[in-house]
Enzyme design. Sequence first.
Site, PDB file in Angstrom:
ATOM      1  N   GLU D  29      -1.698   8.476  -4.651  1.00  7.25           N
ATOM      2  CA  GLU D  29      -0.880   9.495  -4.064  1.00  7.25           C
ATOM      3  C   GLU D  29      -0.188  10.393  -4.725  1.00  7.25           C
ATOM      4  O   GLU D  29       0.605   9.900  -5.504  1.00  7.25           O
ATOM      5  CB  GLU D  29      -0.237   8.907  -3.002  1.00  7.25           C
ATOM      6  CG  GLU D  29      -1.114   7.900  -1.868  1.00  7.25           C
ATOM      7  CD  GLU D  29      -0.132   6.763  -1.186  1.00  7.25           C
ATOM      8  OE1 GLU D  29       1.213   6.773  -1.283  1.00  7.25           O
ATOM      9  OE2 GLU D  29      -0.807   5.874  -0.618  1.00  7.25           O
ATOM     10  N   GLU D  60      -3.082   2.609   0.542  1.00  7.32           N
ATOM     11  CA  GLU D  60      -2.910   1.510  -0.437  1.00  7.32           C
ATOM     12  C   GLU D  60      -4.182   0.616  -0.730  1.00  7.32           C
ATOM     13  O   GLU D  60      -4.365   0.065  -1.745  1.00  7.32           O
ATOM     14  CB  GLU D  60      -1.498   1.037  -0.589  1.00  7.32           C
ATOM     15  CG  GLU D  60      -0.423   1.613  -0.952  1.00  7.32           C
ATOM     16  CD  GLU D  60      -0.078   2.652   0.215  1.00  7.32           C
ATOM     17  OE1 GLU D  60      -0.407   2.610   1.202  1.00  7.32           O
ATOM     18  OE2 GLU D  60       0.818   3.742  -0.080  1.00  7.32           O
ATOM     19  N   GLN D  82       2.952   4.414  -5.207  1.00 13.10           N
ATOM     20  CA  GLN D  82       3.875   5.323  -5.435  1.00 13.10           C
ATOM     21  C   GLN D  82       5.020   4.607  -5.522  1.00 13.10           C
ATOM     22  O   GLN D  82       5.947   5.045  -6.460  1.00 13.10           O
ATOM     23  CB  GLN D  82       3.613   6.458  -4.357  1.00 13.10           C
ATOM     24  CG  GLN D  82       4.823   7.477  -4.363  1.00 13.10           C
ATOM     25  CD  GLN D  82       4.348   8.597  -3.432  1.00 13.10           C
ATOM     26  OE1 GLN D  82       4.640   8.755  -2.363  1.00 13.10           O
ATOM     27  NE2 GLN D  82       3.134   9.716  -3.666  1.00 13.10           N
ATOM     28  N   HIS D 129      12.468   1.837  -0.864  1.00 10.99           N
ATOM     29  CA  HIS D 129      12.283   2.599  -2.010  1.00 10.99           C
ATOM     30  C   HIS D 129      13.085   1.869  -3.089  1.00 10.99           C
ATOM     31  O   HIS D 129      13.462   2.635  -3.923  1.00 10.99           O
ATOM     32  CB  HIS D 129      12.572   3.908  -1.921  1.00 10.99           C
ATOM     33  CG  HIS D 129      11.764   4.822  -1.022  1.00 10.99           C
ATOM     34  ND1 HIS D 129      12.164   4.734   0.387  1.00 10.99           N
ATOM     35  CD2 HIS D 129      10.961   5.762  -1.100  1.00 10.99           C
ATOM     36  CE1 HIS D 129      11.276   5.523   1.026  1.00 10.99           C
ATOM     37  NE2 HIS D 129      10.357   6.103   0.125  1.00 10.99           N
TER      38      HIS D 129
END
Lengths: 332, 332, 328, 328
Positions: D29, D60, D82, D129
């Site tokens: 991505e 994914e 990512q 994240h």
Amino acid sequence: MERTQARHEALDLDESDLLRMYRAMLLARRVDERSWILNRQGKAAFVISCQGQEAAQVGAAYNMRPGYDYVYPYYRDAAITLFLGQSARDQFLSLLGKKEDPNSGGRQMPGHFSSRKLNIVTASAPVGVQYPQAVGSALAFKMRGEDGVVLVSGGEGSTSQGDWHEAMNFAGLHDLPVIFLVQNNAYAISIPEKLEVAGSIASRAAGYGFPGHAVDGNDVLAVYETAKEAFERARRGEGPTLIEARTYRLTAHSSDDDDRRYREREEIEEWRQKDPILRFEKYLAEVEVLDEEKREEIDAEIKAEVAEASDYAESAPYADPEEVLERVYAEV
Amino acid sequence: MERTQARHEALDLDESDLLRMYRAMLLARRVDERSWILNRQGKAAFVISCQGQEAAQVGAAYNMRPGYDYVYPYYRDAAITLFLGQSARDQFLSLLGKKEDPNSGGRQMPGHFSSRKLNIVTASAPVGVQYPQAVGSALAFKMRGEDGVVLVSGGEGSTSQGDWHEAMNFAGLHDLPVIFLVQNNAYAISIPEKLEVAGSIASRAAGYGFPGHAVDGNDVLAVYETAKEAFERARRGEGPTLIEARTYRLTAHSSDDDDRRYREREEIEEWRQKDPILRFEKYLAEVEVLDEEKREEIDAEIKAEVAEASDYAESAPYADPEEVLERVYAEV
Amino acid sequence: MATKTLLQAIHDGLAEEMRADETVMVMGEDVGRAGGVFRVTQGLQEEFGPERALDTPLAESLIAGSAIGLSVNGMRPVAEIQFADFIPPAFDQIVSEAARFYYRSNGAWNVPITIRAPYGVVPGGALYHSQSVEAYFCNTPGLKVVAPTFPADAKGMLKSAIRDPNPVLFFEHKRTYRMIKEEVPDDDYTVPLGEARIHREGTDITVCAYGLVLYTALQVAQRFSEEHGIEVEIVEPRTLYPLDKETILNSARKTGKFLVISEANLTGSVSGEIAAVVAHEAFEWLDAPVMRLGAPDVPAAAFARPMMDFFVPGEERIEAAMLELARY
Amino acid sequence: MATKTLLQAIHDGLAEEMRADETVMVMGEDVGRAGGVFRVTQGLQEEFGPERALDTPLAESLIAGSAIGLSVNGMRPVAEIQFADFIPPAFDQIVSEAARFYYRSNGAWNVPITIRAPYGVVPGGALYHSQSVEAYFCNTPGLKVVAPTFPADAKGMLKSAIRDPNPVLFFEHKRTYRMIKEEVPDDDYTVPLGEARIHREGTDITVCAYGLVLYTALQVAQRFSEEHGIEVEIVEPRTLYPLDKETILNSARKTGKFLVISEANLTGSVSGEIAAVVAHEAFEWLDAPVMRLGAPDVPAAAFARPMMDFFVPGEERIEAAMLELARY
Ligand SMILES: Cc1ncc(C[n+]2csc(CCOP(=O)(O)OP(=O)(O)O)c2C)c(N)n1
Ligand SMILES: Cc1ncc(C[n+]2csc(CCOP(=O)(O)OP(=O)(O)O)c2C)c(N)n1
Ligand SMILES: [Mg+2]
Ligand SMILES: [Mg+2]
């Protein structure tokens, strides 16, 4: 008066083509039947059948160039792999988990096909995983400017998985040379189509911008015709096609399944009348490619081949148990 | 001569409805603008915007009964949650990660909405996971015979995920009271629609046997109309609807993104002309619901509210760091 | 009390909870009309109808994800993953979503779901119907992972799992479904999650195990007492995450010799965590290195029977490990 | 030689391999036109075109699955996830598929793919994240899992990963992308997978760590030598699966005191396996319990900075653990 053109002639198929198709279908059937016998005899731990789906499989695979095009088969695709070049022996060696099993050396269940030589990509049990892999292989063909085509196959149940959709989308985005062959045999184990497929499978292709066809999966010529168009389209670089071959699973899901829990005997009986092999025999008789004598001759040949193959596999050795430890990683 | 019926009248909306819609849209915009200022001042670590998508969000959410219907928002849905009853303060408390942040107590990034009271189901970052959850909540309504509806929202990028498809299929199978609101803002971070969506999103619904509509997502009344039909259909027990609201992301993906790497300034300018708020203001002026004076009055009110909320959040305390250790498991 | 198999006990636990609480439901592939491929859910659709015993499409992420959505809207779903080997497509919904709703919403939304998954090597199962996948889930705070071995525990813990406000993964060793039988109380009882169980007191070594290898170890231990006079203490974690460290450590400190056995590929299995805890917190008491026994580090059990048998830690290997430890 | 950041070194490794071998490609991505959200792949699409630097849809499982399919048809894809936090949707394709093609086909089909994933806590990253997900993959024979910390290693190991005939998961600590710099050789070199590295010889204690916590531990170790006269030996596994047990054990046997640190939630992390191996195979040499330090057992780092800092094992906690071990 001119004789009307027969269906196969319109498809540029000659007698020998028809007989090759027929033999592949019948061989798959006979191997399968023998497998159930071995299962009942306690010799085969597990059987999973192609019975009823031979036309869908051979009709599609007949368009392939073995060893060049790629195929991602699913566990019922014995007729595809037999057509491409696996042998009855291979099937029984795998059924019995023997060392010589060309799919996996006895590691995997029967029906988990693999052949590097024939570009049959190693299959597994998790339903649906083959689709993203198949579009990847199709992209490789496209990147190299080759005209290879990827055939990827699965049951209608497999279309419920997210992987199917992700692959359909990717195929549509990049006009990939891939054919999605969905063999809709009306059940995913016990789950009937109406509890697994909303709308219809074939109609979904439009949403991804490429053609989808529903075809009578018990009519080998109909499947061949649809697949031929799809293969040609793919080779011309015009992109993917979805084929929903509507058919029926004539056996229980597998030797571990008791299908009386969820479907009526009458329903099966009805579909037995539509058996793709009987139906093709009828056509072959009509076009005078096969008479009863010839049919019996072919069947006898095949039965002999099957018996020999089965015996061979029975007496073939198992792999040494310690082989379990080998080939976990490819050597650097 | 009879005065032609205005668009909103045909939709059974009165002036106060229009002003409620307008306020919600403008509040979302002003909160967002202020967020970027806080980001530039180094006070807000991360901003993710709803700018450009306010009409799509308010048009859809206007059909909801807050606290009864369920919503699974995505990270740009500030206009939905503000409309449903979250406050500007809530947004800034979350933006700055303060203890009072009603979404997560400072645990999650801004834009990860949650309110038990308003039936805003806690959202996360992995794109697409909300869809299977949403259809589950819709099934619960159906099982209890209630007429609750679930609104689930995402960007067009989220439709590339398998989860989207699995949920669409399930919704179609069981005629679930769920509305899929796909806000197609033309990009998934840098990836333009043509590299992510094969075919078209709206057209995919047909493959699952239920209606799909592409609607101008910058026209709040158009979205409202389409969503109204969808909500009514769901409440009548007739099943799901897919709405693709075609719109545009006016800001970079987030404060971490530099969109000059992948899109032209002119394109953004073009879409600025189609700003859903300007457009609605024009309509409101036409139907004489809003003159410039009134507009300024509303804007001033909202700006004051935003300023107050922002100040409040700035001076609000962080959670005690040790709170990290709390609320991992619900108490038995 | 009646003697019940593991399979019956789990079936009964489900049926009783569904009778007692109308928000409890089962869902999964083939769990309805057919009653499950192992027949765990047999009869539930007849009794509770097609919605509360729901046949789902073949889509594990949907199964887990929609169970989450059902649970936050008033239901208590018990989702079945047909084989533990097929849980990976649901991985995201389980570890990223179910396990985190509560934490990420600061305690506002909890996810009372149970996910049942039959695991373990079974003849004919091969690479994809044999795996012990529990370690995948034992690094995920917010989730509870349980793997009871005996029928009475399984029934009581299943009830606890269903009533628990958190997501619980419930692993059942499928080869023992009909193999392990015992008396199971008829009344409505629960067995708490998070508590290990001492099956056998001993003084010489501790063996910590679950599933089929526990069953085998118990038999070996019995013989050891008779044949060698070695008294083996056997601890079953029952809950794999979070662990009942106290019970495990008490036993380790008592015997000073600790062996942990599981059927999973050794490296990276749950036994690594258990061994690390013991090695750290019982260090001063240890008279021997903490030992582990597991399957070899190869993908999973093979189809051919001789290879399958080679893969599974069976009686011989268990006996050898126990002797080695006892004699250390 | 020039000084390079971790990010530059990885970028250069990719670019060089793509130049040298036209079957090598990157995919994921935003890796193409935009050059990656962290800019690791910047410039690759300009140089190699939109197919060999392929922007994929947001999917994914597709990324990993199609990489498999590309690899069995002649390509050597390097797929980017990512953020490591978003690898769960690809879990099935990685652990059930990529890792097993070779074994299940009895050596016929191998899967030469590399999957890069930035992991680790970063300010503002919060629950999704920030994760250290490596343990999910370290119970999967057939897969190699690497996590180099320093630029020169990362470049050399990335080249090895790309050339390796097996699937390799390549974790990069994103907070160190621009933080860690060092001299990186210009010539075409590789660093083998499967080998741990001794960063610092020492006699008093061993610290085993990777990623940001390794970087921190090295600084603390330097100070310990100066301030306390304690000589810390520091071992970096570099490859997390399969482990280089020999190097790790040699160090443990030499110092007799072993501490393993990772940024993951402690329970069930890779450090459990490392500790278990040391506790077993270095038992006779140990002068103290094998110690572990990790993040607390809560889902992941929080957004608010004070909470984030509390979550990460920072200098203070690392120092305290090292002192405790040294003084044991
Ligand atoms: C991911 C996954 N989930 C569940 C199963 C168990 N399973 C094996 S075959 C099957 C049904 C498949 O149905 P379909 O795709 O229609 O193929 P058919 O067997 O009917 O040919 C199921 C549920 C599996 N193999 N993989
Ligand atoms: C599973 C997953 N993969 C990748 C990401 C990183 N990411 C966050 S938003 C985004 C793009 C989403 O695009 P779209 O769905 O169109 O929503 P938009 O941001 O355009 O509103 C990506 C790739 C993520 N959050 N989750
Ligand atoms: Mg089927
Ligand atoms: Mg978008």
